[in-house]
Design a protein around this motif. Structure first.
Motif, short mmCIF file in Angstrom:
data_model
loop_
_atom_site.label_atom_id
_atom_site.label_comp_id
_atom_site.label_asym_id
_atom_site.label_seq_id
_atom_site.Cartn_x
_atom_site.Cartn_y
_atom_site.Cartn_z
N ARG A 114 -15.06 2.83 12.88
CA ARG A 114 -14.04 1.78 12.83
C ARG A 114 -13.08 1.79 14.01
NH1 ARG A 114 -17.10 -1.05 9.62
NH2 ARG A 114 -17.01 -0.53 7.40
N GLY A 115 -13.02 2.91 14.72
CA GLY A 115 -12.20 2.94 15.93
C GLY A 115 -10.74 3.32 15.74
N PHE A 116 -10.39 3.89 14.57
CA PHE A 116 -9.03 4.37 14.39
C PHE A 116 -8.82 5.62 15.24
CE2 PHE A 116 -9.53 2.05 10.32
CZ PHE A 116 -8.41 1.24 10.40
N SER A 117 -7.56 5.94 15.52
CA SER A 117 -7.27 7.12 16.34
C SER A 117 -7.52 8.40 15.56
CB SER A 117 -5.82 7.09 16.84
OG SER A 117 -4.93 7.45 15.80
N ARG A 118 -7.95 9.42 16.26
CA ARG A 118 -8.21 10.71 15.61
C ARG A 118 -6.92 11.31 15.05
NH1 ARG A 118 -12.10 15.01 15.67
NH2 ARG A 118 -11.33 16.38 14.01
N ASP A 119 -5.83 11.15 15.76
CA ASP A 119 -4.56 11.69 15.27
C ASP A 119 -4.17 11.08 13.93
OD1 ASP A 119 -4.30 13.34 17.44
OD2 ASP A 119 -2.88 12.04 18.52
N LEU A 120 -4.35 9.77 13.80
CA LEU A 120 -4.03 9.09 12.54
C LEU A 120 -4.90 9.61 11.42
CD1 LEU A 120 -2.71 6.86 10.80
CD2 LEU A 120 -4.53 5.32 11.61
N ILE A 121 -6.20 9.69 11.66
CA ILE A 121 -7.12 10.12 10.61
C ILE A 121 -6.88 11.58 10.22
CG2 ILE A 121 -9.55 10.44 10.00
CD1 ILE A 121 -8.49 7.49 10.17
N ASP A 122 -6.62 12.43 11.21
CA ASP A 122 -6.33 13.83 10.89
C ASP A 122 -5.08 13.95 10.02
OD1 ASP A 122 -8.54 14.77 12.24
OD2 ASP A 122 -7.44 15.38 14.03
N TYR A 123 -4.07 13.16 10.35
CA TYR A 123 -2.83 13.19 9.56
C TYR A 123 -3.10 12.74 8.12
CZ TYR A 123 1.84 12.16 7.87
OH TYR A 123 2.97 12.12 7.11
N LEU A 124 -3.78 11.61 7.95
CA LEU A 124 -4.06 11.09 6.61
C LEU A 124 -4.97 12.01 5.83
CD1 LEU A 124 -4.51 7.28 7.38
CD2 LEU A 124 -2.57 8.38 6.24
N ASN A 125 -5.98 12.58 6.49
CA ASN A 125 -6.88 13.51 5.82
C ASN A 125 -6.11 14.73 5.30
OD1 ASN A 125 -9.25 12.07 6.09
ND2 ASN A 125 -9.98 13.21 7.86
N ASN A 126 -5.26 15.27 6.14
CA ASN A 126 -4.50 16.45 5.75
C ASN A 126 -3.56 16.14 4.59
OD1 ASN A 126 -3.76 19.20 6.12
ND2 ASN A 126 -1.93 18.57 7.23
N PHE A 127 -2.95 14.97 4.64
CA PHE A 127 -2.02 14.57 3.58
C PHE A 127 -2.76 14.34 2.26
CE2 PHE A 127 0.28 11.23 1.22
CZ PHE A 127 1.51 11.87 1.05
N SER A 128 -3.83 13.57 2.27
CA SER A 128 -4.54 13.23 1.03
C SER A 128 -5.27 14.43 0.43
CB SER A 128 -5.52 12.08 1.26
OG SER A 128 -6.54 12.46 2.17
N ALA A 129 -5.67 15.39 1.28
CA ALA A 129 -6.38 16.57 0.80
C ALA A 129 -5.45 17.71 0.46
CB ALA A 129 -7.39 17.02 1.85
N TYR A 130 -4.14 17.47 0.49
CA TYR A 130 -3.15 18.51 0.23
C TYR A 130 -3.35 19.70 1.18
CZ TYR A 130 -1.86 16.07 -4.07
OH TYR A 130 -1.41 15.14 -4.99
N GLY A 131 -3.85 19.42 2.38
CA GLY A 131 -4.06 20.46 3.37
C GLY A 131 -5.33 21.26 3.19
N LEU A 132 -6.13 20.94 2.16
CA LEU A 132 -7.32 21.73 1.86
C LEU A 132 -8.44 21.46 2.86
CD1 LEU A 132 -8.52 23.73 -0.21
CD2 LEU A 132 -9.42 21.73 -1.43
N VAL A 133 -9.02 22.54 3.38
CA VAL A 133 -10.13 22.45 4.33
C VAL A 133 -11.23 23.40 3.87
CG1 VAL A 133 -10.87 22.75 6.73
CG2 VAL A 133 -8.57 21.92 6.23
N PRO A 134 -12.48 22.97 3.81
CA PRO A 134 -13.55 23.91 3.44
C PRO A 134 -13.81 24.91 4.55
CG PRO A 134 -14.48 21.80 4.12
CD PRO A 134 -12.99 21.62 4.09
#
Length: 212
Positions: A114-134
Motif C-alpha cells: 500500500r505504500g505507507f511509511s515504515r515508521d508509521l506501520i512500526d509505530y501502529l504495530n507496536n501500539f496494537s500488539a502491546y509491544g509484543l514481538v515473537p
C-alpha cells in the motif's frame, strides 16, 4: 511509546499467498503436542469473535470500497483485541502460541503493497500488539505463480485478487525484512517442496530453537 517485549513461546508464520502457512501451523502444533507442550493455534485477522467480523470485512472480494487507511486501521483494531483477549493470556500460562500472520504481514502488505511509511506501520504495530514481538518467525516463501494457484483453488479473497505486481512488492518486502532480522525470521522456500519436506525444515528450526 509501548516498550517491546519478546516472547519465546510466541511463534508466527508469515509469507506470500499460498506458501502453506495453515498446513504447516497445523503440523507444527501436532509436533509440539507430541513433545508434551500446550499449544494454541490462532490467526490474524480473525483470532477473536470481533476479529472474525473484521476479517469478513477486510477479505471480502465483493467489497472494493474499503480505503487503504480504513484497511490499515481495521487490521490494527483486530490485533489489539487479539493480543489482549487471546495471545497474552495464553503466553502467561506458558502455552506455545502459533499465529498465522502477525506484524510482519502488516509491514509487507501495508508498506510494500500500500505504500505507507515504515515508521508509521512500526509505530501502529507496536501500539496494537502491546509491544509484543515473537522471538521466532517462520517465513514460508513461494513464487507468485505457484503460490496464487494454491491459494485460489477454492475461492479468492480481496488480497488474492490484487495484481501480480502488488504481490511482487509484498514478497520483496518480506525478503527484505528477513534479511534485516535473520535471527528472528527463518526463511523456508516452499515453491518446489513437498508438504512433508517443508514440515521437516520447520521442525529443524523448532528443534534448534527449543529442544537442542
Amino acid at each position: 511509546m509501548v516498550k517491546k517485549s519478546y516472547s519465546g513461546n510466541f511463534i508466527t508464520f508469515e509469507g506470500p499467498e499460498g506458501g502453506g502457512k495453515s498446513t504447516q501451523i497445523h503440523r507444527l502444533s501436532e509436533y509440539l503436542k507430541s513433545k508434551g507442550k500446550q499449544v494454541l493455534v490462532t490467526r490474524e485477522p480473525g483470532g477473536t469473535k470481533l476479529g472474525g467480523e473484521i476479517r469478513g470485512m477486510i477479505l471480502s472480494p465483493y467489497d472494493i470500497s474499503i480505503g487503504d487507511r480504513t484497511e490499515l486501521l481495521l487490521f490494527q483494531a483486530d490485533r489489539a483485541q487479539h493480543i489482549k483477549e487471546i495471545v497474552m493470556p495464553a503466553l502467561k500460562k506458558g502455552t506455545f502460541v502459533l499465529c498465522d500472520r502477525f506484524i510482519d504481514s502488516t509491514v509487507a502488505y501495508q508498506v510494500g503493497g500500500r505504500g505507507f511509511s515504515r515508521d508509521l506501520i512500526d509505530y501502529l504495530n507496536n501500539f496494537s500488539a502491546y509491544g509484543l514481538v515473537p522471538e521466532l518467525t517462520i517465513l514460508l516463501d513461494v513464487d507468485y505463480e505457484i503460490g496464487i494457484k494454491r491459494a485460489t483453488k477454492i475461492a479468492t479473497d480481496r488480497f488474492e485478487n490484487e495484481s501480480s505486481a502488488f504481490h511482487a512488492l509484498i514478497r520483496n518486502t518480506y525478503l527484505e525484512i528477513q534479511k534485516s532480522e535473520p535471527d528472528r525470521i527463518k526463511l523456508i522456500n516452499t515453491t518446489n517442496s513437498t508438504v512433508s519436506f517443508v514440515s521437516e525444515q520447520v521442525q529443524k528450526v523448532i528443534n534448534d530453537k527449543y529442544f537442542a
